[in-house]
Design a protein around this motif. Sequence first.
Motif, PDB file in Angstrom:
ATOM      1  N   SER A 161       6.263   0.701  -3.102  1.00 33.71           N
ATOM      2  CA  SER A 161       5.564  -0.563  -3.327  1.00 33.71           C
ATOM      3  C   SER A 161       5.710  -0.982  -4.782  1.00 33.71           C
ATOM      4  O   SER A 161       6.107  -0.191  -5.634  1.00 33.71           O
ATOM      5  CB  SER A 161       4.086  -0.429  -2.971  1.00 33.71           C
ATOM      6  OG  SER A 161       3.447   0.461  -3.862  1.00 33.71           O
ATOM      7  N   LEU A 194      -0.059  -3.173   7.110  1.00 33.81           N
ATOM      8  CA  LEU A 194       0.642  -3.965   6.102  1.00 33.81           C
ATOM      9  C   LEU A 194       1.072  -5.338   6.632  1.00 33.81           C
ATOM     10  O   LEU A 194       1.320  -6.249   5.854  1.00 33.81           O
ATOM     11  CB  LEU A 194       1.865  -3.205   5.577  1.00 33.81           C
ATOM     12  CG  LEU A 194       1.546  -1.961   4.760  1.00 33.81           C
ATOM     13  CD1 LEU A 194       2.822  -1.197   4.427  1.00 33.81           C
ATOM     14  CD2 LEU A 194       0.790  -2.336   3.499  1.00 33.81           C
ATOM     15  N   SER A 214      -3.382 -10.673   3.671  1.00 37.39           N
ATOM     16  CA  SER A 214      -1.936 -10.466   3.726  1.00 37.39           C
ATOM     17  C   SER A 214      -1.263 -11.762   3.285  1.00 37.39           C
ATOM     18  O   SER A 214      -1.851 -12.846   3.388  1.00 37.39           O
ATOM     19  CB  SER A 214      -1.490 -10.062   5.132  1.00 37.39           C
ATOM     20  OG  SER A 214      -1.813 -11.065   6.060  1.00 37.39           O
TER      21      SER A 214
END
Length: 152
Positions: free
Chosen positions: A32, A102, A118
Motif C-alpha cells: 500500500s 478494500l 472507499s
Amino acid sequence: MSAVQMTATGRPKREPARHVVARVDEIAEGKSKLVHVEGRDIAIFNVKGEFLAIANRCPHEGADLCKGNVVPLIESDDPGVVKLSRHGELVRCPWHGWEFDLRTGKSWCDPARTRVKSFDVAVEQGKRLVEGPYQTEVYKISVDEEYVVLEL
C-alpha cells in the motif's frame, strides 16, 4: 444545452476532482501507499495489479490502515475446516484486528454499521494525463540565421 444533474439535496452535482497520486510501479503488488489529497489521508492498495483506495483511519480507534496486513477472507462451514478466498482484498487494522473490505470499505466485524470510505481509482497512461482536457493554441517557430521566425 445539457441538463445539470442534481443531488438528493437539490444541489448541482459536481464532477469529482482527479488527482495523480503515484506511478503504478511505486506500489508493489500486495503493498500500500499513503497519500494526502485535499486534507485527507488515503491508503491505496495494489491487489493483484488492481488499485483500490480507502480512507486511512480505522473508525474504531484511528489506526493507520495502510500499516495493516492485507489478508484473505477466511470462512468456515464446519468447525476446524476453513476456506480462504478473496486473497489480498481485506486489510486488517494493525491495532485491534478489525478487517475492512478494500473494495467497499465495509467492516467484517460489523458490516451493518461500520465502514471506511472507499474511493474510485483509475490507472491512466502518462501521455493522456499530460494532454489533459485543456488545450491552447500553439505556433510553430524556428531559428534561421539569427532570426526567429514564427509560423502562423
